[in-house]
Design an enzyme around this catalytic site. Structure first.
Site, mmCIF file in Angstrom:
data_model
loop_
_atom_site.group_PDB
_atom_site.id
_atom_site.type_symbol
_atom_site.label_atom_id
_atom_site.label_comp_id
_atom_site.label_asym_id
_atom_site.label_seq_id
_atom_site.Cartn_x
_atom_site.Cartn_y
_atom_site.Cartn_z
ATOM 1 N N HIS A 1 49.870 -61.322 -14.441
ATOM 2 C CA HIS A 1 51.222 -61.715 -14.855
ATOM 3 C C HIS A 1 52.232 -61.365 -13.759
ATOM 4 O O HIS A 1 53.080 -62.184 -13.392
ATOM 5 C CB HIS A 1 51.568 -60.993 -16.174
ATOM 6 C CG HIS A 1 52.937 -61.242 -16.700
ATOM 7 N ND1 HIS A 1 53.167 -61.878 -17.902
ATOM 8 C CD2 HIS A 1 54.168 -60.928 -16.223
ATOM 9 C CE1 HIS A 1 54.478 -61.947 -18.119
ATOM 10 N NE2 HIS A 1 55.101 -61.363 -17.105
ATOM 11 N N GLU A 2 52.134 -60.142 -13.215
ATOM 12 C CA GLU A 2 53.090 -59.705 -12.187
ATOM 13 C C GLU A 2 52.881 -60.459 -10.872
ATOM 14 O O GLU A 2 53.852 -60.846 -10.213
ATOM 15 C CB GLU A 2 53.007 -58.188 -11.969
ATOM 16 C CG GLU A 2 53.357 -57.364 -13.199
ATOM 17 C CD GLU A 2 54.619 -57.786 -13.914
ATOM 18 O OE1 GLU A 2 55.612 -58.194 -13.258
ATOM 19 O OE2 GLU A 2 54.648 -57.728 -15.164
ATOM 20 N N HIS A 57 54.539 -63.742 -10.867
ATOM 21 C CA HIS A 57 55.975 -63.699 -10.552
ATOM 22 C C HIS A 57 56.214 -63.855 -9.048
ATOM 23 O O HIS A 57 57.229 -64.403 -8.634
ATOM 24 C CB HIS A 57 56.612 -62.386 -11.024
ATOM 25 C CG HIS A 57 57.004 -62.395 -12.470
ATOM 26 N ND1 HIS A 57 57.854 -63.330 -13.012
ATOM 27 C CD2 HIS A 57 56.676 -61.561 -13.477
ATOM 28 C CE1 HIS A 57 58.026 -63.070 -14.297
ATOM 29 N NE2 HIS A 57 57.317 -62.005 -14.606
ATOM 30 N N CYS A 61 57.852 -61.052 -21.473
ATOM 31 C CA CYS A 61 58.341 -60.821 -20.123
ATOM 32 C C CYS A 61 59.750 -60.279 -20.209
ATOM 33 O O CYS A 61 60.551 -60.755 -21.025
ATOM 34 C CB CYS A 61 58.312 -62.153 -19.365
ATOM 35 S SG CYS A 61 58.918 -62.059 -17.676
#
Length: 184
Positions: free
Chosen positions: A153-154, A157, A110
């Protein structure tokens, strides 16, 4: 242009917040932020630009990573056939996913995490995502493999979740049953 010093690091509380929906149609300011996210990811993958500006290569970036707690992400990645997929999205949401899991054999990294975190991150092997593009078009994306992992993953966030939250502390390299290994 976003540079490495614009990217917040893992101890910043913004990375643990649930980001706010972007009011649509998007404002010019929000469009500019989203455009800068996709620009960073593309620039970071260009060896000349990355070296000139000291950019760490990345395949995705979310607005909270630049201190903006809004639901915006950028993904610029190749699929298993080598096709370039490039998305700049407002309010992305996973609307369906596979039962099967997948993980990157190299582990995940990351841009907000400056250390190596060893271990496997198990995610859905396939996802369907609904979102709105930079141009204001509603899209439904069906992704698998690395693009699906990157998208998850994004989106994490945007929900205050870091990739290492998924790593089994007692057995970081334990593979979940029937999980598909993805080489990167």
């Amino acid at each position: 242009m976003i540079k490495m010093n614009d990217i917040v690091r893992e101890d910043d509380p913004v990375l643990r917040e649930k980001a706010k929906e972007v009011p649509l149609p998007a404002s010019e300011e929000d469009k500019a932020i989203l455009a800068s996210l996709i620009e960073y990811v593309k620039n970071s993958q260009d060896p000349e630009i990355a070296e000139k500006y000291g950019l760490r290569p990345g395949i995705g970036l979310a607005a909270p990573q630049i201190g903006v707690s809004k639901r915006m992400i950028a993904v610029h990645v190749n699929d298993e056939n080598g096709n370039q997929l490039s998305y700049a999205l407002f309010n992305p949401k996973i609307v369906s996913h596979s039962v099967e899991k997948a993980y990157l054999t190299s582990g995940e990294g990351c841009l907000s995490v400056d250390r190596n975190v060893p271990g496997y991150v198990h995610r859905y092997a396939r996802v369907t995502v609904k979102a709105v593009t930079l141009e204001g078009e509603e899209v439904k994306l069906r992704l698998k493999g690395l693009p699906a992992i990157c998208m998850q993953h994004e989106i994490d966030h945007l929900n205050g979740v870091m990739f290492y939250d998924y790593i089994n502390e007692k057995a970081p390299f334990q593979i979940e049953e029937n999980a598909q290994a993805i080489e990167r």
